[in-house]
Write an enzyme that holds these catalytic residues in place. Sequence first.
Site: not given
Length: 349
Positions: A17-19, A105, A107, A111, A143, A155
């Site tokens: 995550e966040h990588t 929303g 997670g 989107s 995006e 994503d």
Amino acid sequence: MRRASAHAPGRINLIGEHTDYNDGLVMPIALRLGVTVDARSRDDARVQVTTNAAIAPRDASYQLGAEGKDATWVDRVRGITATLRQQGFAIGGFDAEVRSDLPLGAGVGSSAAFAIALLRSLSGLFDLALDDARLAQLAHQAETEFVGARAGMLDQLASVYGRPSDALFIDMRDHATRAIPLPSSIQLAVIDSGTRHEHATGGYNRRREECEAACRHLGIASLRELDGRPLDTILERLPPPLDRRVRHVVTENARVLEAGAALDARDDARLGLLLSASHRSLRDDYEVSTPELDRLAELATAAGALGSRLVGGGFGGSIIALARRSTAKDLAAEVVHGYNGGRLVAVVP
């Protein structure tokens, strides 16, 4: 009048995550839930969209070439048409009906699933011949550049290439992939906290800016360049909170590699420990968790989960809980009862 229909799945990210926007490692799994777009051509240059999702507005229209933003979900439609036209693709007006069984929303990549489904339907409607790689690139461009959410490409790639039966190991540096079958001995419960995030505002973009600031401090192009280097020495050179952000990214990349090895070895207990370690890092070093997500993770552990963590960008949304085969629904019911809210979104696979 021409018609085209397309579907794209949402996703969870098993770990990593966040990588993605740090050229790192990720491991998404496609959901069986997703977004379907039914489109039909018009004889003018207007776009008319409607949705069954619980979001405002339920319908909207605009003129191609006049894609002004209004901070609603329709910006993602405008972003797609503006990006296609900017890239030289010839499209006309169209009507589109959007159907989704993904919670917004939460997670779980709603989107990106919407963008991929819309692009696939427009590709069929206007003979654009977009291949999978171009679909992901265009969706990500819309995006980030139009909507303004500075997320990585996880994503979009997960929605295009992911499958519910596999964890898709992706190296975001070169988009190399490896499908790792999920063991039949485990299930993942996706539990929505009922609290919501919005990538385009606040904390998500700040975290990316902090990672970029850390790179400038260290004189590197991306945090991926720190792989294999002594972490303590690196962190000493960084002021807070940049040191904590870097520690999360570097250790999370290592956890993705370990998780791949655990899946290959069918070591479910080890995988669970890695998920829980990821949550602690996201909570303490990256600071994207919330009291609600922490509570859900604690309840999942108390209910017998092998491990659990927040999933997605954080600041609300969902957790995943690793459960033994055939126990995920019961575990989730216990968690939801103890939390006094939320809901089970999906069981994977």
